[in-house]
Motif scaffolding. Structure first.
Motif, PDB file in Angstrom:
ATOM      1  N   ALA A 170       0.842  -1.199   0.000  1.00  0.00           N
ATOM      2  CA  ALA A 170       0.000   0.000   0.000  1.00  0.00           C
ATOM      3  C   ALA A 170       0.879   1.252   0.000  1.00  0.00           C
ATOM      4  O   ALA A 170       1.970   1.254   0.582  1.00  0.00           O
ATOM      5  N   PRO A 171       0.414   2.341  -0.617  1.00  0.00           N
ATOM      6  CA  PRO A 171       1.212   3.562  -0.647  1.00  0.00           C
ATOM      7  C   PRO A 171       1.037   4.448   0.574  1.00  0.00           C
ATOM      8  O   PRO A 171       1.872   5.316   0.853  1.00  0.00           O
ATOM      9  N   ASP A 172      -0.074   4.267   1.313  1.00  0.00           N
ATOM     10  CA  ASP A 172      -0.408   5.171   2.414  1.00  0.00           C
ATOM     11  C   ASP A 172       0.228   4.697   3.722  1.00  0.00           C
ATOM     12  O   ASP A 172      -0.450   4.419   4.708  1.00  0.00           O
ATOM     13  N   VAL A 173       1.559   4.584   3.690  1.00  0.00           N
ATOM     14  CA  VAL A 173       2.330   4.186   4.870  1.00  0.00           C
ATOM     15  C   VAL A 173       3.479   5.170   5.022  1.00  0.00           C
ATOM     16  O   VAL A 173       3.907   5.800   4.048  1.00  0.00           O
ATOM     17  N   PRO A 174       4.019   5.333   6.245  1.00  0.00           N
ATOM     18  CA  PRO A 174       5.108   6.299   6.434  1.00  0.00           C
ATOM     19  C   PRO A 174       6.366   5.971   5.638  1.00  0.00           C
ATOM     20  O   PRO A 174       7.068   6.864   5.182  1.00  0.00           O
ATOM     21  N   ASP A 175       6.659   4.662   5.474  1.00  0.00           N
ATOM     22  CA  ASP A 175       7.905   4.283   4.813  1.00  0.00           C
ATOM     23  C   ASP A 175       7.686   3.006   4.011  1.00  0.00           C
ATOM     24  O   ASP A 175       7.846   1.897   4.526  1.00  0.00           O
ATOM     25  N   VAL A 176       7.327   3.144   2.748  1.00  0.00           N
ATOM     26  CA  VAL A 176       7.045   1.975   1.917  1.00  0.00           C
ATOM     27  C   VAL A 176       8.303   1.147   1.687  1.00  0.00           C
ATOM     28  O   VAL A 176       8.240  -0.082   1.551  1.00  0.00           O
ATOM     29  N   VAL A 177       9.475   1.790   1.699  1.00  0.00           N
ATOM     30  CA  VAL A 177      10.719   1.061   1.492  1.00  0.00           C
ATOM     31  C   VAL A 177      10.983   0.106   2.651  1.00  0.00           C
ATOM     32  O   VAL A 177      11.419  -1.036   2.448  1.00  0.00           O
ATOM     33  N   ALA A 178      10.708   0.539   3.871  1.00  0.00           N
ATOM     34  CA  ALA A 178      10.925  -0.328   5.030  1.00  0.00           C
ATOM     35  C   ALA A 178      10.055  -1.576   4.951  1.00  0.00           C
ATOM     36  O   ALA A 178      10.499  -2.685   5.270  1.00  0.00           O
ATOM     37  N   ILE A 179       8.815  -1.409   4.517  1.00  0.00           N
ATOM     38  CA  ILE A 179       7.920  -2.562   4.399  1.00  0.00           C
ATOM     39  C   ILE A 179       8.365  -3.447   3.240  1.00  0.00           C
ATOM     40  O   ILE A 179       8.337  -4.684   3.333  1.00  0.00           O
ATOM     41  N   ALA A 180       8.808  -2.847   2.155  1.00  0.00           N
ATOM     42  CA  ALA A 180       9.322  -3.630   1.032  1.00  0.00           C
ATOM     43  C   ALA A 180      10.541  -4.447   1.458  1.00  0.00           C
ATOM     44  O   ALA A 180      10.655  -5.638   1.124  1.00  0.00           O
ATOM     45  N   ARG A 181      11.444  -3.830   2.190  1.00  0.00           N
ATOM     46  CA  ARG A 181      12.636  -4.545   2.671  1.00  0.00           C
ATOM     47  C   ARG A 181      12.230  -5.726   3.548  1.00  0.00           C
ATOM     48  O   ARG A 181      12.794  -6.826   3.437  1.00  0.00           O
ATOM     49  N   ALA A 182      11.269  -5.508   4.434  1.00  0.00           N
ATOM     50  CA  ALA A 182      10.832  -6.572   5.343  1.00  0.00           C
ATOM     51  C   ALA A 182      10.245  -7.734   4.566  1.00  0.00           C
ATOM     52  O   ALA A 182      10.493  -8.907   4.903  1.00  0.00           O
ATOM     53  N   CYS A 183       9.475  -7.444   3.538  1.00  0.00           N
ATOM     54  CA  CYS A 183       8.857  -8.506   2.740  1.00  0.00           C
ATOM     55  C   CYS A 183       9.905  -9.305   1.972  1.00  0.00           C
ATOM     56  O   CYS A 183       9.832 -10.539   1.907  1.00  0.00           O
ATOM     57  N   VAL A 184      10.872  -8.620   1.394  1.00  0.00           N
ATOM     58  CA  VAL A 184      11.925  -9.309   0.650  1.00  0.00           C
ATOM     59  C   VAL A 184      12.772 -10.157   1.601  1.00  0.00           C
ATOM     60  O   VAL A 184      13.119 -11.306   1.305  1.00  0.00           O
ATOM     61  N   ALA A 185      13.089  -9.610   2.774  1.00  0.00           N
ATOM     62  CA  ALA A 185      13.853 -10.370   3.760  1.00  0.00           C
ATOM     63  C   ALA A 185      13.085 -11.602   4.226  1.00  0.00           C
ATOM     64  O   ALA A 185      13.686 -12.627   4.593  1.00  0.00           O
ATOM     65  N   ALA A 186      11.761 -11.527   4.200  1.00  0.00           N
ATOM     66  CA  ALA A 186      10.922 -12.643   4.628  1.00  0.00           C
ATOM     67  C   ALA A 186      10.736 -13.696   3.539  1.00  0.00           C
ATOM     68  O   ALA A 186      10.137 -14.746   3.795  1.00  0.00           O
ATOM     69  N   GLY A 187      11.217 -13.426   2.336  1.00  0.00           N
ATOM     70  CA  GLY A 187      11.156 -14.431   1.292  1.00  0.00           C
ATOM     71  C   GLY A 187      10.421 -14.047   0.033  1.00  0.00           C
ATOM     72  O   GLY A 187      10.337 -14.852  -0.909  1.00  0.00           O
ATOM     73  N   ALA A 188       9.859 -12.830  -0.045  1.00  0.00           N
ATOM     74  CA  ALA A 188       9.169 -12.415  -1.272  1.00  0.00           C
ATOM     75  C   ALA A 188      10.175 -12.289  -2.407  1.00  0.00           C
ATOM     76  O   ALA A 188      11.222 -11.659  -2.259  1.00  0.00           O
ATOM     77  N   GLU A 189       9.840 -12.896  -3.551  1.00  0.00           N
ATOM     78  CA  GLU A 189      10.705 -12.786  -4.725  1.00  0.00           C
ATOM     79  C   GLU A 189      10.456 -11.514  -5.508  1.00  0.00           C
ATOM     80  O   GLU A 189      11.255 -11.151  -6.379  1.00  0.00           O
ATOM     81  N   GLY A 190       9.336 -10.841  -5.228  1.00  0.00           N
ATOM     82  CA  GLY A 190       9.023  -9.618  -5.935  1.00  0.00           C
ATOM     83  C   GLY A 190       7.981  -8.806  -5.205  1.00  0.00           C
ATOM     84  O   GLY A 190       7.453  -9.234  -4.160  1.00  0.00           O
ATOM     85  N   LEU A 191       7.672  -7.626  -5.748  1.00  0.00           N
ATOM     86  CA  LEU A 191       6.752  -6.689  -5.104  1.00  0.00           C
ATOM     87  C   LEU A 191       5.789  -6.121  -6.136  1.00  0.00           C
ATOM     88  O   LEU A 191       6.144  -5.950  -7.306  1.00  0.00           O
ATOM     89  N   SER A 192       4.565  -5.843  -5.705  1.00  0.00           N
ATOM     90  CA  SER A 192       3.571  -5.175  -6.544  1.00  0.00           C
ATOM     91  C   SER A 192       3.230  -3.835  -5.901  1.00  0.00           C
ATOM     92  O   SER A 192       2.873  -3.782  -4.725  1.00  0.00           O
ATOM     93  N   LEU A 193       3.351  -2.768  -6.676  1.00  0.00           N
ATOM     94  CA  LEU A 193       3.162  -1.406  -6.180  1.00  0.00           C
ATOM     95  C   LEU A 193       2.371  -0.595  -7.205  1.00  0.00           C
ATOM     96  O   LEU A 193       2.801  -0.508  -8.353  1.00  0.00           O
ATOM     97  N   ILE A 194       1.208  -0.053  -6.846  1.00  0.00           N
ATOM     98  CA  ILE A 194       0.669   0.102  -5.500  1.00  0.00           C
ATOM     99  C   ILE A 194      -0.768  -0.415  -5.461  1.00  0.00           C
ATOM    100  O   ILE A 194      -1.391  -0.600  -6.504  1.00  0.00           O
ATOM    101  N   ASN A 195      -1.258  -0.607  -4.248  1.00  0.00           N
ATOM    102  CA  ASN A 195      -2.681  -0.861  -4.077  1.00  0.00           C
ATOM    103  C   ASN A 195      -3.425   0.478  -4.109  1.00  0.00           C
ATOM    104  O   ASN A 195      -2.809   1.541  -4.221  1.00  0.00           O
ATOM    105  N   THR A 196      -4.736   0.422  -4.000  1.00  0.00           N
ATOM    106  CA  THR A 196      -5.523   1.660  -4.011  1.00  0.00           C
ATOM    107  C   THR A 196      -5.251   2.504  -2.767  1.00  0.00           C
ATOM    108  O   THR A 196      -4.702   2.025  -1.779  1.00  0.00           O
TER     109      THR A 196
END
Length: 314
Positions: A170-196
């Motif tokens: 989602a884009p309506d967060v204070p730090d989208v990069v921090a959440i992206a990093r957490a997801c990749v560290a948790a095993g996500a092979e990719g990211l989809s940006l953005i939701n509504t």
């Protein structure tokens, strides 16, 4: 000479970078009336839930000057019907399926990941982290890095090893990069940006909210600058991670903007509602835009706006 439009979502090769966005192409049958859905890079399904859902009461959508608000509530027949009807149909058409999943708990996401990847046909799992958590008073998983990472860790462990897992943020967060990093560290092979983006409209004649649910998700051209910003920031921080960019894409030039920002594929959403031929048109326009700029391969344009070059697109 036409451009080579092939791209990859992790190890999955697609013939071109144009997808439908989740919920905006139906099961594929709706668009197949107008064109062969196998022409798309992939079709992203509506968010699949464990049980059938009737969705929210009407009115569910409201037009805005530069977009659409929706509060559909993930109406759908549930995972059993998807596996017995919709997925086999997509495979019969030769289409590639990016399957969006939504759950109210980590356990629901895990069950969906297991069920959906037990059989062949799912090219990519897209985890809808904007879904409200029943375990956290309805707060979206995407609002918190640790909650997002917990879901991704569990889904990655449950899904078949060769099915890439993409986290939809989602884009309506204070730090989208921090959440992206957490997801990749948790095993996500990719990211989809953005939701509504959460929004609201009021019917001034009725003096009532335009949506029965009061608030809804804003999509369309109004959110494209937010999408470009999020894709740019995440690609700059995680340049090796594939990104599906989406948000207000109406033309091939819009798609190119997201690719230049760092997306390797682009999902088209709201445009499908006003033009059922939007995806093949945008694909054609994107190829023309690449060729006009002397770019021979779509992959060469990914993140190009980040790199100093003697040849910059006009």
């Amino acid at each position: 000479m036409s451009a080579d439009m092939r791209t990859r979502l992790s190890h999955v090769e697609l013939p071109n970078p144009i997808l439908t966005a989740a919920g905006c192409g139906g099961s594929g049958r709706e668009l197949s009336v107008f064109y062969d859905v196998s022409r798309l890079g992939a079709l992203t399904t509506p968010s699949i839930t464990l049980a059938p859902r009737a969705g929210r009461p009407t009115p569910r959508t409201a037009e805005t000057p530069s977009g659409v608000l929706n509060a559909v509530g993930a109406q759908g027949p549930g995972v059993d019907a998807f596996l017995t009807s919709d997925l086999p149909w997509l495979l019969q058409q030769g289409a590639r399926a990016v399957v969006s999943i939504a759950g109210g708990s980590v356990a629901e996401f895990v069950e969906l990941a297991k069920r959906l990847t037990e059989q062949p046909g799912v090219s990519v799992l897209e985890v809808n982290l904007s879904w409200p958590s029943m375990e956290d008073r309805g707060r979206p998983f995407a609002a918190d890095a640790s909650a997002s990472a917990e879901v991704i860790t569990a889904v990655r462990a449950a899904a078949r090893f060769d099915v890439p897992v993409f986290a939809k943020l989602a884009p309506d967060v204070p730090d989208v990069v921090a959440i992206a990093r957490a997801c990749v560290a948790a095993g996500a092979e990719g990211l989809s940006l953005i939701n509504t983006v959460p929004g609201m409209a009021i019917d001034v004649d009725a003096a009532r909210p335009a949506l029965a649910a009061v608030t809804g998700g804003l999509s369309g051209p109004a959110v494209r600058p937010l999408a470009v910003r999020c894709v740019w920031q995440v690609h700059a921080a995680l340049p090796g991670v594939p990104i599906v960019g989406m948000g207000g894409v109406m033309t091939g030039r819009d798609a190119l903007e997201l690719i230049l920002a760092g997306a390797c594929a682009v999902a088209v959403g709201t445009a499908n509602f006003q033009d059922p031929f939007a995806c093949p048109r945008i694909l054609r326009e994107l190829e023309e835009a690449l060729t006009a700029r002397g770019i021979e391969r779509a992959a060469e344009a990914i993140g190009l706006a980040h790199r100093p070059s003697e040849r910059q697109p006009r």
